[in-house]
Design a protein around this motif. Structure first.
Motif, mmCIF file in Angstrom:
data_model
loop_
_atom_site.group_PDB
_atom_site.id
_atom_site.type_symbol
_atom_site.label_atom_id
_atom_site.label_comp_id
_atom_site.label_asym_id
_atom_site.label_seq_id
_atom_site.Cartn_x
_atom_site.Cartn_y
_atom_site.Cartn_z
ATOM 1 N N ARG A 41 0.848 -1.189 0.000
ATOM 2 C CA ARG A 41 0.000 0.000 0.000
ATOM 3 C C ARG A 41 0.882 1.236 0.000
ATOM 4 O O ARG A 41 2.024 1.216 0.479
ATOM 5 C CB ARG A 41 -0.915 0.044 1.236
ATOM 6 N N LEU A 42 0.345 2.324 -0.532
ATOM 7 C CA LEU A 42 1.042 3.599 -0.532
ATOM 8 C C LEU A 42 0.606 4.419 0.679
ATOM 9 O O LEU A 42 -0.432 4.177 1.277
ATOM 10 C CB LEU A 42 0.734 4.370 -1.814
ATOM 11 N N GLY A 43 1.417 5.407 1.038
ATOM 12 C CA GLY A 43 1.050 6.301 2.126
ATOM 13 C C GLY A 43 2.014 6.293 3.292
ATOM 14 O O GLY A 43 2.031 7.231 4.082
ATOM 15 N N GLY A 44 2.805 5.233 3.434
ATOM 16 C CA GLY A 44 3.739 5.183 4.561
ATOM 17 C C GLY A 44 3.019 5.245 5.888
ATOM 18 O O GLY A 44 2.081 4.484 6.148
ATOM 19 N N LYS A 45 3.430 6.191 6.732
ATOM 20 C CA LYS A 45 2.816 6.344 8.054
ATOM 21 C C LYS A 45 1.401 6.927 7.965
ATOM 22 O O LYS A 45 0.656 6.896 8.935
ATOM 23 C CB LYS A 45 3.675 7.268 8.928
ATOM 24 N N ILE A 46 1.040 7.454 6.799
ATOM 25 C CA ILE A 46 -0.308 7.993 6.610
ATOM 26 C C ILE A 46 -1.252 6.843 6.255
ATOM 27 O O ILE A 46 -1.120 6.223 5.197
ATOM 28 C CB ILE A 46 -0.327 9.065 5.515
ATOM 29 N N TRP A 47 -2.182 6.567 7.148
ATOM 30 C CA TRP A 47 -3.112 5.458 6.937
ATOM 31 C C TRP A 47 -4.329 5.690 7.817
ATOM 32 O O TRP A 47 -4.224 5.669 9.049
ATOM 33 C CB TRP A 47 -2.432 4.134 7.289
ATOM 34 N N SER A 48 -5.455 5.950 7.203
ATOM 35 C CA SER A 48 -6.705 6.186 7.936
ATOM 36 C C SER A 48 -7.527 4.901 7.899
ATOM 37 O O SER A 48 -8.099 4.550 6.863
ATOM 38 C CB SER A 48 -7.489 7.344 7.315
ATOM 39 N N ILE A 49 -7.558 4.205 9.016
ATOM 40 C CA ILE A 49 -8.192 2.890 9.078
ATOM 41 C C ILE A 49 -9.650 3.059 9.503
ATOM 42 O O ILE A 49 -9.939 3.604 10.572
ATOM 43 C CB ILE A 49 -7.429 1.983 10.059
ATOM 44 N N LYS A 50 -10.554 2.582 8.662
ATOM 45 C CA LYS A 50 -11.988 2.777 8.880
ATOM 46 C C LYS A 50 -12.633 1.451 9.278
ATOM 47 O O LYS A 50 -12.696 0.520 8.463
ATOM 48 C CB LYS A 50 -12.625 3.345 7.609
ATOM 49 N N GLU A 51 -13.089 1.375 10.514
ATOM 50 C CA GLU A 51 -13.702 0.157 11.038
ATOM 51 C C GLU A 51 -14.856 0.504 11.963
ATOM 52 O O GLU A 51 -14.718 1.391 12.823
ATOM 53 C CB GLU A 51 -12.676 -0.688 11.806
#
Length: 470
Positions: A41-51
């Motif tokens: 996945r792209l984004g590195g430390k940027i990751w908005s996890i939607k659960e």
């Protein structure tokens, strides 16, 4: 055609690729960019996890709008209309001290009324105006600066929590000049911080009176800004705008010089040749890529340490939390002996971070002052966070939602001597024309810093024709 390989698909690599492509187009130059990202996945430390209706930020939750870099990137990407400014609540920030949450004072009268700093501590702060300025140019730790200019209490209750909140760092080792260059400059230019604040306020007032447009930051350092879907929208928007090749699951094992350019050996055994290589990988990862062919460069990169971090998201029914959540959250001084560095009230900062009737709290654990926290079990992490939330916020209920994210190398540490290390690194890189480095390990850890560094690297990779050879 010039092939340019960009290593790393975090925001630094993505924005570098975008800046290079735009600059090449403006100059009418024919380049081929290839972005290589080790993960899928792209984004590195940027990751908005939607659960379950929550949006949990794996890493940073936004950027500050008091600098133009990221705002300009959003404009170029055509996603400015999707920007989401934080609620006014985010201007209210707290420090936990001696069993109470104290609102961080935003002005002189509020500071005098605040019980965060004792009266002896306030008097010591007032003495800052007569402390001689340090103008020898030598680097010093944030702790040394704090004790020298503001006193031990201000260091413990103001500076140290801020350092842990931004860098997850230890003020006893962090560099003033590299972490907060503006503060270093203010002392040298004005002789002290209070004097600088007074003179700059007078200057701003005079400029406003003269009809000049003067920027005004709301809250500490500007307004925190993100997107309705989370900060991951920035990475996705940048990736979608790239015209060159993007490869995920393409880790780089080594970089070697070859025929006026470079050969990249990928972890799957394949190779890629490029005239220019820009690394936006973490310092420790780049060190491994260069170790065989450039041991001196690898050794310099190894001198940039990283702090570990656990990010812990708890979701609750709002009715189970009695206290007011009107604010950004709080930081905790180390001397309080708590298990976490602080907690952000994420659902108070941005809307839609939790389902209707729920709240989302995000706690940080670990950092340079407590690296062993990364090795705790999930059960122990949860237990310690719950204990702190009960002590500090009076939350006795079990969370309805729990997510724990672990970062073994979360944030690079700009320790004393960081500036000299960067100069030595730049000298070594001069021996490898066509190799450039960017990312949060060097000139700033924030999103604005990363985007700004990417723009600067693009200018060096593709200088204006009249600037070549200078």
């Amino acid at each position: 055609m010039t092939r340019i390989a960009i290593i790393g698909g975090g925001i630094s690599g993505l924005s570098t690729a975008f800046a290079i492509e735009n600059r090449a187009k403006a100059q009418g130059r024919d380049v081929q960019t290839v972005l290589l990202e080790k993960k899928e996945r792209l984004g590195g430390k940027i990751w908005s996890i939607k659960e379950q209706g929550y949006i949990c930020e794996w890493g940073p939750n936004g950027f500050l709008d008091n600098k133009p870099m990221t705002l300009e990137l959003c404009r170029q990407l055509g996603i400015s209309d999707r920007l989401l400014r934080s609620n006014d609540n985010a201007r209210k920030r707290f420090i936990y001290s001696e069993g109470l949450l104290h609102r961080l004072p935003e002005n002189g009268p509020a500071f005098l009324k605040s019980k965060l700093i004792s009266w002896p501590g306030k008097l010591r702060l007032a003495c800052e105006t007569v402390i001689p300025a340090k103008r020898d140019g030598e680097d010093e730790t944030l702790a040394a600066f704090g004790r020298r200019r503001l006193g031990a209490e201000a260091l413990d209750k103001l500076i140290a929590p801020m350092v842990s909140g931004i860098f997850a760092g230890d003020p006893e080792t962090m560099s003033l000049k590299s972490c907060f260059p503006r503060i270093h400059e203010l002392e040298r230019e004005y002789g002290g911080l209070i004097r600088a604040m007074v003179l700059l306020a007078k200057k701003k007032k005079a400029e406003q009176k003269a009809g000049k447009v003067v920027s005004s930051a709301a809250g500490p350092g500007g307004v925190l800004t993100s997107f309705e879907g989370g900060i991951q929208d920035l990475a996705e928007g940048t990736a979608a705008a790239l015209r060159g090749e993007v490869r995920t699951g393409a880790g780089v094992a080594s970089i070697t010089r070859k025929d006026g350019g470079f050969q990249l050996l990928l972890e799957d055994g394949s190779t890629l040749e490029a005239e220019v290589v820009v690394s936006a990988a973490p310092a420790h990862a780049l060190s491994q890529m260069l170790r065989a062919g450039s041991p001196a460069l690898a050794e310099l990169l190894d001198q940039i340490p990283y702090a570990p971090m656990n990010v812990v998201c708890f979701g609750y029914q709002r009715e189970k939390i009695e206290r007011d959540l009107d604010g950004f959250g709080y930081l905790i001084p180390k001397k309080e002996g708590r298990g976490i560095l602080g907690t952000l009230w994420d659902s108070s900062i941005f809307p839609n971070r939790a389902p209707q009737g729920q709240v989302l709290l995000r706690s940080m654990m670990g950092g340079a002052t407590n690296p062993a926290a990364i090795d705790l079990s999930d059960a122990e992490v949860k237990s310690r966070v719950m204990a702190d939330l009960k002590q500090i916020m009076g939350i006795a209920a079990e969370p309805d939602f729990v997510r724990i994210f672990r970062h073994e190398r979360a944030i690079p540490q700009y320790t004393v001597g960081h500036g000299k290390r960067l100069l030595a690194l730049d000298e070594r890189l001069n021996e490898y024309p066509g190799l450039f480095v960017t990312g949060n390990a060097f000139f700033g850890v924030g999103l604005n810093d990363c985007v700004n560094s990417s723009n600067q690297i693009a200018e060096r990779v593709l200088p204006q024709p009249q600037d070549q050879g200078r």
